[in-house]
Design an enzyme around this catalytic site. Sequence first.
Site, PDB file in Angstrom:
ATOM      1  N   ASP A  14       0.813  -1.226   0.000  1.00 37.91           N
ATOM      2  CA  ASP A  14       0.000   0.000   0.000  1.00 37.91           C
ATOM      3  C   ASP A  14       0.848   1.279   0.000  1.00 37.91           C
ATOM      4  O   ASP A  14       0.364   2.346  -0.378  1.00 37.91           O
ATOM      5  CB  ASP A  14      -0.930   0.027   1.226  1.00 37.91           C
ATOM      6  CG  ASP A  14      -1.835  -1.188   1.279  1.00 37.91           C
ATOM      7  OD1 ASP A  14      -2.088  -1.780   0.216  1.00 37.91           O
ATOM      8  OD2 ASP A  14      -2.277  -1.557   2.387  1.00 37.91           O
TER       9      ASP A  14
ATOM     10  N   MET B 156      -5.182  -2.047  -5.775  1.00 37.01           N
ATOM     11  CA  MET B 156      -5.213  -2.094  -4.308  1.00 37.01           C
ATOM     12  C   MET B 156      -4.612  -0.829  -3.682  1.00 37.01           C
ATOM     13  O   MET B 156      -4.240   0.101  -4.395  1.00 37.01           O
ATOM     14  CB  MET B 156      -4.447  -3.318  -3.835  1.00 37.01           C
ATOM     15  CG  MET B 156      -5.245  -4.597  -3.951  1.00 37.01           C
ATOM     16  SD  MET B 156      -4.355  -5.931  -3.154  1.00 37.01           S
ATOM     17  CE  MET B 156      -5.706  -7.043  -2.840  1.00 37.01           C
TER      18      MET B 156
ATOM     19  N   ALA C  29      -2.792   6.452 -18.060  1.00 37.53           N
ATOM     20  CA  ALA C  29      -4.259   6.450 -17.939  1.00 37.53           C
ATOM     21  C   ALA C  29      -4.832   7.851 -18.178  1.00 37.53           C
ATOM     22  O   ALA C  29      -4.139   8.855 -18.007  1.00 37.53           O
ATOM     23  CB  ALA C  29      -4.658   5.966 -16.549  1.00 37.53           C
TER      24      ALA C  29
HETATM   25  P1  ATP Z   1      -1.148  -4.306   5.094  1.00 38.01           P
HETATM   26  O1  ATP Z   1      -1.640  -2.879   5.208  1.00 38.01           O
HETATM   27  O2  ATP Z   1      -0.100  -4.459   4.072  1.00 38.01           O
HETATM   28  O3  ATP Z   1      -2.243  -5.304   4.960  1.00 38.01           O
HETATM   29  P2  ATP Z   1      -0.732  -4.219   7.962  1.00 38.01           P
HETATM   30  O4  ATP Z   1       0.441  -4.562   8.802  1.00 38.01           O
HETATM   31  O5  ATP Z   1      -1.187  -2.776   8.013  1.00 38.01           O
HETATM   32  O6  ATP Z   1      -0.395  -4.677   6.491  1.00 38.01           O
HETATM   33  P3  ATP Z   1      -3.108  -5.007   9.453  1.00 38.01           P
HETATM   34  O7  ATP Z   1      -4.093  -6.054   9.125  1.00 38.01           O
HETATM   35  O8  ATP Z   1      -3.597  -3.606   9.574  1.00 38.01           O
HETATM   36  O9  ATP Z   1      -1.964  -5.159   8.356  1.00 38.01           O
HETATM   37  O10 ATP Z   1      -2.409  -5.383  10.848  1.00 38.01           O
HETATM   38  C1  ATP Z   1      -1.788  -6.645  11.056  1.00 38.01           C
HETATM   39  C2  ATP Z   1      -1.896  -7.042  12.488  1.00 38.01           C
HETATM   40  O11 ATP Z   1      -1.227  -6.105  13.340  1.00 38.01           O
HETATM   41  C3  ATP Z   1      -3.317  -7.103  13.066  1.00 38.01           C
HETATM   42  O12 ATP Z   1      -4.009  -8.256  12.702  1.00 38.01           O
HETATM   43  C4  ATP Z   1      -3.028  -7.078  14.564  1.00 38.01           C
HETATM   44  O13 ATP Z   1      -2.632  -8.345  15.035  1.00 38.01           O
HETATM   45  C5  ATP Z   1      -1.816  -6.136  14.641  1.00 38.01           C
HETATM   46  N1  ATP Z   1      -2.302  -4.807  15.041  1.00 38.01           N
HETATM   47  C6  ATP Z   1      -2.992  -3.932  14.292  1.00 38.01           C
HETATM   48  N2  ATP Z   1      -3.332  -2.855  15.016  1.00 38.01           N
HETATM   49  C7  ATP Z   1      -2.849  -3.056  16.264  1.00 38.01           C
HETATM   50  C8  ATP Z   1      -2.866  -2.322  17.487  1.00 38.01           C
HETATM   51  N3  ATP Z   1      -3.487  -1.128  17.588  1.00 38.01           N
HETATM   52  N4  ATP Z   1      -2.251  -2.846  18.571  1.00 38.01           N
HETATM   53  C9  ATP Z   1      -1.624  -4.043  18.503  1.00 38.01           C
HETATM   54  N5  ATP Z   1      -1.588  -4.798  17.380  1.00 38.01           N
HETATM   55  C10 ATP Z   1      -2.184  -4.314  16.277  1.00 38.01           C
END
Ligand code: ATP
Length: 323
Positions: free
Chosen positions: A127, A169, A186
Amino acid sequence: MKTIGVLTSGGDSPGMNAAIRSAVRTGIDRGMHVFGIRHGYAGLLGEEFVAMTARDVSGIIERGGTILGSARCPEFATPDGLARALKILNNRRIDGLVVIGGNGSQTGAHALARLGFPVVGVASTIDNDLFGTDISIGVDTALNIAVEAIDRLKVTAESHRRAFLVEVMGRDCGYLALMSAIAGGAEVVVIPEVKVDPEDIIRELRSACERGKGHALVVVAEGAQYNATGLADYFRTHPHPSGFGLRETILGHVQRGGTPGAFDRLLATRLASKATELLADGKHGVLVGFIKGEIATTPLDVVIANKKSLDLDLLKLAHVLAK
Ligand code: ATP
């Protein structure tokens, strides 16, 4: 520091395997034991720990996805979940953790760090919405996949005098959409950062038709006010004298799979190696990212307190180049 863990969390991104390989081999090089933790924070709470050798990460640098698996784990974000995670890490004598993931994952890393556990984050999300890095692992490969798809759609659009709505995405961030729109040539780009009126899109398509264009591409970010399905519904229920037949294509998870490009392999290798070196040197509580062409560290509290902004001058550029 004697023993570290490494996990991948959140959405997978191409290059995560290169990061795992780099963390494992750098850790071994620094005389540490390295455990892989399967399925992100869910695997931490489920105690899915695997001792990793240099051979366990052979032949993975060219593979997309993550050999450790990834997951979303709401329980980890609760005080009870965090306390349990800390207990498990202490019981297993893990001295530090490398967290490879995006915004949510680094928020989790920060939560652990606040409890006093040594954590270093590695910026990894297609992202590109993570503060503390100009570009994160997986973005370049995902962008190339989106651009290749746009190139292919242009060919068929031209044959049939069509306009394609292509959804890419990026969650709430328009980076992938904007960059793939510019790189793919585009006509219109729709991103979450800017309000959109579907009538303006129709006007732009009609104008493109009147300027002699034989096809048109509208790149739409999944998190925009109207995604591709929303726009297609609007155009089905409102007259759209754009001059083109309209079709929609959602690229979806196609953008996540596939072979990581050289840029992502190198970025992942360098960032994860730096993260592991930091832990070995007793430094932690930071995200390792890539800023102005250099590997850079940013405190995790700064990372999660700030929102990465999109350079909206690039939107003007996309508009100018759509002449
Ligand atoms: P992407 O955006 O690429 O999907 P991401 O790391 O942002 O990756 P998320 O699904 O937002 O993906 O977060 C992954 C995991 O991080 C969550 O499932 C949770 O376990 C943990 N997490 C998210 N927010 C919190 C928070 N506020 N405190 C603790 N853990 C968190």
